[in-house]
Design a protein around this motif. Structure first.
Motif, PDB file in Angstrom:
ATOM      1  N   ARG A   1       0.850  -1.016  -0.099  1.00  0.00           N
ATOM      2  CA  ARG A   1      -0.049  -0.130   0.088  1.00  0.00           C
ATOM      3  C   ARG A   1       1.040   1.244   0.040  1.00  0.00           C
ATOM      4  N   GLN A   2       2.016   1.147   0.778  1.00  0.00           N
ATOM      5  CA  GLN A   2       2.948   2.376   0.783  1.00  0.00           C
ATOM      6  C   GLN A   2       3.424   2.568  -0.713  1.00  0.00           C
ATOM      7  N   GLU A   3       3.964   1.440  -1.244  1.00  0.00           N
ATOM      8  CA  GLU A   3       4.498   1.627  -2.584  1.00  0.00           C
ATOM      9  C   GLU A   3       3.809   2.231  -3.816  1.00  0.00           C
ATOM     10  N   ALA A   4       2.433   1.526  -3.662  1.00  0.00           N
ATOM     11  CA  ALA A   4       1.463   1.928  -4.556  1.00  0.00           C
ATOM     12  C   ALA A   4       1.025   3.375  -4.619  1.00  0.00           C
ATOM     13  N   MET A   5       1.031   3.978  -3.313  1.00  0.00           N
ATOM     14  CA  MET A   5       0.789   5.207  -3.092  1.00  0.00           C
ATOM     15  C   MET A   5       2.230   6.150  -3.552  1.00  0.00           C
ATOM     16  N   HIS A   6       3.379   5.613  -3.302  1.00  0.00           N
ATOM     17  CA  HIS A   6       4.478   6.403  -4.001  1.00  0.00           C
ATOM     18  C   HIS A   6       4.383   6.555  -5.448  1.00  0.00           C
ATOM     19  N   ALA A   7       4.140   5.487  -5.939  1.00  0.00           N
ATOM     20  CA  ALA A   7       3.653   5.375  -7.671  1.00  0.00           C
ATOM     21  C   ALA A   7       2.634   6.406  -7.966  1.00  0.00           C
ATOM     22  N   ARG A   8       1.918   6.513  -7.127  1.00  0.00           N
ATOM     23  CA  ARG A   8       0.603   7.315  -7.728  1.00  0.00           C
ATOM     24  C   ARG A   8       1.071   8.882  -7.395  1.00  0.00           C
ATOM     25  N   ALA A   9       1.752   9.063  -6.300  1.00  0.00           N
ATOM     26  CA  ALA A   9       2.099  10.415  -6.214  1.00  0.00           C
ATOM     27  C   ALA A   9       3.303  11.002  -7.173  1.00  0.00           C
ATOM     28  N   HIS A  10       4.035   9.929  -7.636  1.00  0.00           N
ATOM     29  CA  HIS A  10       5.075  10.449  -8.503  1.00  0.00           C
ATOM     30  C   HIS A  10       4.402  10.501  -9.939  1.00  0.00           C
ATOM     31  N   GLY A  11       3.533   9.490 -10.181  1.00  0.00           N
ATOM     32  CA  GLY A  11       2.640   9.792 -11.405  1.00  0.00           C
ATOM     33  C   GLY A  11       2.062  11.110 -11.487  1.00  0.00           C
ATOM     34  N   GLY A  12       1.461  11.593 -10.482  1.00  0.00           N
ATOM     35  CA  GLY A  12       0.720  12.685 -10.463  1.00  0.00           C
ATOM     36  C   GLY A  12       1.577  14.088 -10.615  1.00  0.00           C
ATOM     37  N   ALA A  13       2.757  13.778 -10.067  1.00  0.00           N
ATOM     38  CA  ALA A  13       3.719  15.074 -10.332  1.00  0.00           C
ATOM     39  C   ALA A  13       4.164  14.910 -11.894  1.00  0.00           C
ATOM     40  N   VAL A  14       3.989  13.734 -12.598  1.00  0.00           N
ATOM     41  CA  VAL A  14       4.464  13.856 -14.013  1.00  0.00           C
ATOM     42  C   VAL A  14       3.644  14.408 -14.939  1.00  0.00           C
ATOM     43  N   ALA A  15       2.185  14.237 -14.263  1.00  0.00           N
ATOM     44  CA  ALA A  15       1.077  14.576 -15.349  1.00  0.00           C
ATOM     45  C   ALA A  15       0.721  16.276 -14.792  1.00  0.00           C
ATOM     46  N   ASP A  16       0.722  16.470 -13.563  1.00  0.00           N
ATOM     47  CA  ASP A  16       0.280  17.847 -13.258  1.00  0.00           C
ATOM     48  C   ASP A  16       1.329  18.533 -13.141  1.00  0.00           C
ATOM     49  N   TYR A  17       2.515  18.550 -12.883  1.00  0.00           N
ATOM     50  CA  TYR A  17       4.042  19.245 -12.869  1.00  0.00           C
ATOM     51  C   TYR A  17       4.612  19.252 -14.052  1.00  0.00           C
ATOM     52  N   LEU A  18       5.310  18.056 -14.624  1.00  0.00           N
ATOM     53  CA  LEU A  18       5.996  18.181 -15.661  1.00  0.00           C
ATOM     54  C   LEU A  18       5.352  18.439 -16.892  1.00  0.00           C
ATOM     55  N   ASN A  19       4.460  17.594 -17.236  1.00  0.00           N
ATOM     56  CA  ASN A  19       3.587  17.704 -18.388  1.00  0.00           C
ATOM     57  C   ASN A  19       3.010  19.046 -18.835  1.00  0.00           C
ATOM     58  N   LYS A  20       2.431  19.496 -17.473  1.00  0.00           N
ATOM     59  CA  LYS A  20       1.799  20.785 -17.434  1.00  0.00           C
ATOM     60  C   LYS A  20       2.680  22.130 -17.804  1.00  0.00           C
ATOM     61  N   ARG A  21       4.007  21.734 -17.736  1.00  0.00           N
ATOM     62  CA  ARG A  21       5.048  22.801 -17.753  1.00  0.00           C
ATOM     63  C   ARG A  21       5.584  22.451 -19.192  1.00  0.00           C
ATOM     64  N   GLY A  22       5.025  21.802 -19.891  1.00  0.00           N
ATOM     65  CA  GLY A  22       5.424  21.580 -21.495  1.00  0.00           C
ATOM     66  C   GLY A  22       6.490  20.408 -21.683  1.00  0.00           C
ATOM     67  N   ILE A  23       6.824  19.578 -20.608  1.00  0.00           N
ATOM     68  CA  ILE A  23       7.977  18.791 -20.628  1.00  0.00           C
ATOM     69  C   ILE A  23       7.406  17.387 -21.080  1.00  0.00           C
ATOM     70  N   GLU A  24       7.857  16.728 -22.086  1.00  0.00           N
ATOM     71  CA  GLU A  24       7.581  15.430 -22.806  1.00  0.00           C
ATOM     72  C   GLU A  24       8.161  14.172 -21.845  1.00  0.00           C
ATOM     73  N   THR A  25       7.333  13.495 -21.348  1.00  0.00           N
ATOM     74  CA  THR A  25       7.966  12.292 -20.704  1.00  0.00           C
ATOM     75  C   THR A  25       7.487  11.004 -20.979  1.00  0.00           C
ATOM     76  N   GLU A  26       6.637  10.982 -22.004  1.00  0.00           N
ATOM     77  CA  GLU A  26       5.988   9.536 -22.418  1.00  0.00           C
ATOM     78  C   GLU A  26       6.982   8.695 -22.986  1.00  0.00           C
ATOM     79  N   SER A  27       7.864   9.376 -23.832  1.00  0.00           N
ATOM     80  CA  SER A  27       8.995   8.424 -24.816  1.00  0.00           C
ATOM     81  C   SER A  27       9.747   7.580 -23.707  1.00  0.00           C
ATOM     82  N   ASN A  28      10.124   8.432 -22.464  1.00  0.00           N
ATOM     83  CA  ASN A  28      10.760   7.573 -21.424  1.00  0.00           C
ATOM     84  C   ASN A  28      10.138   6.830 -20.451  1.00  0.00           C
ATOM     85  N   THR A  29       8.883   7.275 -19.993  1.00  0.00           N
ATOM     86  CA  THR A  29       8.218   6.082 -19.136  1.00  0.00           C
ATOM     87  C   THR A  29       7.708   4.876 -20.074  1.00  0.00           C
ATOM     88  N   ARG A  30       7.414   5.151 -21.343  1.00  0.00           N
ATOM     89  CA  ARG A  30       7.288   3.743 -22.080  1.00  0.00           C
ATOM     90  C   ARG A  30       8.268   2.896 -21.954  1.00  0.00           C
TER      91      ARG A  30
END
Ligand SMILES: [Fe+2]
Ligand SMILES: [Fe+2]
Length: 324
Positions: free
Chosen positions: A94-123
């Motif tokens: 449960r802790q690790e799943a929350m870590h993954a969700r929190a960092h995933g949220g940072a990718v979507a709501d922080y990095l992507n919203k500032r125009g940073i492309e992440t998908e080719s790396n996360t793929r």
């Protein structure tokens, strides 16, 4: 006649009583945190764009790896015969799943919203954990239960080696006050320190589970030799991917295969904004000791003290209490 397992006998020989399967003190607590990314800049450590990108990269790296931990631990759960360790493993998931969700949220709501492309790396990360380290071995379905268990225990050993390093990094995040001194973004600092504190809090679980399911001492050598280059290689690769998109680094043509990223990492570590690679490799050495004890690798008191005052963790605990 009942047969005493050899591991229980060895426990009696070395300590006079059977070794405890769980070394985790108390019960682990999952905390449902939330972060508001609206004011966090890309240069979240002012004046340190390299270190900012380098640490931002963990948002790309961690979700795939941590969801992989959860999948494997769910497979391992029915094999756990110790009640305390079973509870540790459930709370760890449960802790690790929350870590993954929190960092995933940072990718979507922080990095992507500032125009940073992440998908080719996360793929690429997804491919690694779902295919290369998935349930098939080299693309082949494993037939026997014995082979399936061996492959599972091997991968649990990789997780134990990685979790030693995540504890080291977690303790580093708790201790590094240089970030505060230069006015680093408080939300990103809280993400790092909440996650780091929970890594310290659950640092014994992966090693306990690995040993409980038959993981052996010599295997720690090759597990570390596999895990460390993969972690640091992926970290530098992802950081280079972020820097490639930043015009300030264009002339350097950042790439994991070029020396610049590695040399600059070492140079920047001298500013106190990043851990140095050689220091991290030295911190992996205790994992090779026959007397290795993850409980000695970090401070539970310091971790819990941080979690008490962490804005995100405190809000999560408050929400849990009012929902109960
Ligand atoms: Fe984690
Ligand atoms: Fe962890």
């Amino acid at each position: 006649m009942a047969v005493t397992p050899i591991t229980a006998l060895l426990g009696k020989v070395t300590s006079g009583k059977p070794a405890r399967a769980s070394k985790t003190r108390g019960r682990l607590i999952p905390r449902k945190v939330k972060f508001d990314w609206s004011d966090t800049p890309v240069d979240w450590i002012p004046g340190h764009p390299f270190a900012s990108h380098f640490i931002n990269e963990i948002n790309l790296l961690l979700p795939a790896g941590e969801f992989w931990f959860c999948r494997l631990y769910n497979q391992a759960l029915p094999m756990v015969t110790d009640d305390k360790l079973r509870d540790d493993v459930q709370m760890f998931i449960r802790q690790e799943a929350m870590h993954a969700r929190a960092h995933g949220g940072a990718v979507a709501d922080y990095l992507n919203k500032r125009g940073i492309e992440t998908e080719s790396n996360t793929r690429q990360e997804d491919w690694l954990f779902e295919n290369l380290l998935g349930d098939k071995l080299a693309g082949r379905e494993l037939k026997s239960d014995w082979a399936k268990k061996q492959w599972l225990v091997f991968r649990l050993g990789i997780i134990a080696a990685v979790e030693h390093m995540t504890c080291v990094l977690g303790q580093y995040a708790l201790d590094n006050k240089n970030w505060d001194a230069v006015g680093a973004d408080p939300v990103l600092l809280d993400l790092l320190r909440w996650h780091g504190a929970e890594e310290v809090e659950h640092r014994c679980v992966a090693f306990d589970l690995y040993r409980h399911l038959g993981g052996t001492y010599p295997s720690r050598y090759y597990l570390s030799l596999i895990a460390m280059p993969v972690i640091f290689g992926l970290w530098a690769h992802g950081a280079a991917h972020l820097m490639k998109q930043d015009p300030r680094f264009a002339a350097k043509r950042p790439s994991v295969f070029r020396p610049w990223v590695w040399l600059e990492w070492q140079r920047q570590s001298k500013t106190g904004m990043l851990p140095s690679l050689p220091a991290l490799l030295v911190r992996q050495l205790p994992f090779f000791s026959p007397w290795y004890d993850p409980a000695k690798e970090g401070s539970t008191e310091e971790a819990l003290a941080y979690l008490e005052g962490s804005p995100a963790a405190a809000a999560a605990m408050m929400a849990d209490r009012s929902a109960a």
